[in-house]
Design an enzyme around this catalytic site. Structure first.
Site, PDB file in Angstrom:
ATOM      1  NE  ARG A 106     -30.107  39.237  39.213  1.00 31.42           N
ATOM      2  CZ  ARG A 106     -29.308  40.323  39.284  1.00 31.42           C
ATOM      3  NH1 ARG A 106     -29.093  41.066  38.234  1.00 31.42           N
ATOM      4  NH2 ARG A 106     -28.734  40.624  40.437  1.00 31.42           N
TER       5      ARG A 106
ATOM      6  CE1 TYR B 213     -50.925  28.177  27.829  1.00 37.01           C
ATOM      7  CE2 TYR B 213     -50.014  30.092  28.942  1.00 37.01           C
ATOM      8  CZ  TYR B 213     -50.350  28.749  28.939  1.00 37.01           C
ATOM      9  OH  TYR B 213     -50.098  27.995  30.051  1.00 37.01           O
TER      10      TYR B 213
ATOM     11  CG  ASP C 217     -46.515  32.182  21.878  1.00 40.77           C
ATOM     12  OD1 ASP C 217     -45.861  31.178  21.528  1.00 40.77           O
ATOM     13  OD2 ASP C 217     -47.104  32.271  22.973  1.00 40.77           O
TER      14      ASP C 217
ATOM     15  CE  LYS D  83     -46.745  24.562  27.266  1.00 42.08           C
ATOM     16  NZ  LYS D  83     -47.391  25.792  26.827  1.00 42.08           N
TER      17      LYS D  83
END
Ligand code: PLP
Length: 377
Positions: free
Chosen positions: A46, A98, A170, A195
Site C-alpha cells: 500500500r 466530468y 484534470d 482513458k
C-alpha cells in the site's frame, strides 16, 4: 529527453537483476526486512510497490512534475487530491466537469463541508468572482466533455498565484503528450488513466502528478492513509499503454481531423464541437496551450430520433461510455452520460438531444468515414 523517447526510456526501465527489458510485475504485498526497520525501499505494497513505483516515476517525468501517484481509478485519484482540504475550505470548479467529479463534490464531499462553486472557467472573470476568503483551490478541466470547452490555464495560474490557491487540472482529455499543465503553472495534474493513458479499454486507473516536494509528501501521506492504490498488474498495463501513447495520440489526431472535415461537409450536421476548428470557442487558447486537439468530437444531427438511428447503424463505432481507446466509441450524452441533468439545463448548456459524441480510435479513417456516412443516410 523528448516526449516520445521518455515514453520508452523514461522512468524505471526493465530489471537490473535479470536484464528483463520490461518492468517485472511485483505481485507482492510485503517485503523482507534485513533488520527491524531496515528495509530496501519497500516495506508494504500500500505504501509502495516496485511496479507501481515505476509507473509513478514515468508519469511524473511525462508531466514534468516532482512525483507521481497511481490510484485504483480516476475517481480514487480525484478523491485523494480532495483529501488535501479541510472542512470549511472552498474550491472553484469548472461547471461542466466530468459527471463523477460533480457527483463526488455535490453528494459526498459536501457532507464533509467542503464548499464549492461551479463556474464557466472559460471566462477568467467568472472564476475570480467566485473566489471567497475560504477558497483554497481552482479545479479545472480542459477540454471538457462533451462540448470541448477550453479554459486558459496560464490565466488560471495567474489567478491562483494572486489568491494563494492551488491550481488542479484534470488532464484526461488532452494527455501529457498534448498538454502539460504543470509547465503552464498548475500545481497538481490528474488523469483518469482508464482513458488515453491505458488506451485499450482494459484497465480502470487514476494518476496524480505534483510540482513540489511539499505536495508530494502530502499526497503520498494521503495515498498511504486512504489506501486507494493501483495494483501491480494494472500498473504494468498502464506502462505498456504509455509506450504507445505518442503513436496513438498522433494516429487519433489524424483520424479526427479527417472525420471533422467529413462532418463539416455533411448537410445533416448542424454544429460541430472540436477545439481544432477555427470558430470553436477558445480555439486560439487551445492552439497556444496544447500541441494537439485530441480525439473527441461532438456534433448535432438534429433530433433524438436521428441520433439514435445513427448509433444503431454504425458498425465500427462501439456504443459505450468511456473514451480514449484504440477502438472508436460513440454515445448520445443527453441519454447516457448527462441523462441525470434536467432537460432544461441540458438545453442551456447546449447538450441537445441530437448531440452525438465520438471518441475517435486508430482504425482506418476511410472505414470510419464510410461507416458514419451510411449510418447518417
Ligand atoms: C472518466 C473520467 C474521470 C473518472 O475516471 P475513472 O477512471 O472512470 O474513475 C475523471 N475525469 C475525466 C475527465 C474522465 O473522463
Amino acid at each position: 529527453m523528448r516526449a516520445k523517447t521518455k515514453m520508452i526510456h523514461g522512468g524505471i526501465t526493465g530489471d537490473d537483476k535479470t536484464g528483463a527489458v520490461s518492468v517485472p510485475i511485483y505481485q507482492v504485498s510485503t517485503y523482507k526486512q534485513d533488520g527491524v526497520g531496515n528495509h530496501r525501499g519497500f516495506e508494504y505494497s500500500r505504501t509502495g510497490n516496485p511496479t507501481r513505483h515505476a509507473l509513478e516515476t514515468v508519469i511524473a517525468e511525462l508531466e514534468n512534475g516532482k512525483a507521481g501517484f497511481a490510484f485504483g481509478s480516476g475517481m480514487a485519484a480525484i478523491t485523494s487530491v480532495m483529501m488535501l482540504f479541510n472542512s470549511g475550505d472552498h474550491i472553484v470548479m469548472t461547471d461542466d466537469v466530468y459527471g463523477g467529479s460533480y457527483r463526488l463534490t455535490t453528494s459526498v464531499l459536501n457532507r464533509f463541508e467542503l464548499g464549492h462553486t461551479f463556474v464557466d472557467s472559460s471566462d477568467p472573470e467568472k472564476v475570480e468572482a467566485a473566489i471567497t476568503e475560504n477558497t483554497k483551490a481552482l479545479y479545472i478541466e480542459t477540454p471538457t466533455n462533451p462540448l470541448l470547452k477550453i479554459t486558459d490555464l496560464k490565466k488560471m495560474a495567474e489567478i491562483a498565484k494572486k489568491n494563494d490557491l492551488l491550481l488542479i487540472v484534470d488532464n484526461t482529455f488532452a494527455t501529457p503528450y498534448w498538454q502539460q499543465p504543470l509547465d503552464l503553472g498548475a500545481d497538481i495534474v490528474l488523469h483518469s488513466a482508464t482513458k488515453y493513458i491505458g488506451g485499450h479499454s482494459d484497465v480502470v486507473a487514476g494518476l496524480v502528478v505534483v510540482n513540489s516536494d511539499e505536495l508530494a509528501e502530502k499526497v503520498h501521506f494521503i495515498q498511504n492513509s486512504v489506501g486507494a492504490v493501483l495494483g501491480p498488474q494494472d500498473s504494468w498495463l498502464l506502462m505498456r499503454g504509455i509506450k504507445t501513447l505518442a503513436l496513438r495520440m498522433e494516429a487519433i489526431e489524424e483520424n479526427t481531423k479527417k472525420i471533422v472535415a467529413f462532418l463539416q461537409e455533411h448537410k445533416q450536421v448542424s454544429i460541430i464541437y472540436y477545439p481544432g476548428l477555427k470558430d470553436h470557442p477558445g480555439h486560439e487558447v487551445a492552439e497556444e496551450q496544447t500541441n494537439g486537439h485530441g480525439g473527441m468530437i461532438s456534433f448535432d444531427v438534429g433530433s433524438a430520433e436521428q441520433a439514435e438511428k445513427v448509433l444503431e447503424r454504425v458498425n465500427y463505432f462501439t456504443l459505450a461510455e468511456s473514451l480514449g481507446a484504440v477502438e472508436s466509441l460513440i454515445s448520445v450524452p443527453a441519454k447516457m452520460t448527462h441523462a441525470s441533468i434536467p432537460a432544461e439545463r441540458r438545453a442551456e448548456l447546449g447538450i441537445t438531444d441530437g448531440l452525438i459524441r465520438v471518441s475517435v480510435g486508430i482504425e482506418d479513417a476511410e472505414d470510419l468515414i464510410e461507416d458514419l456516412k451510411q449510418a447518417m443516410e
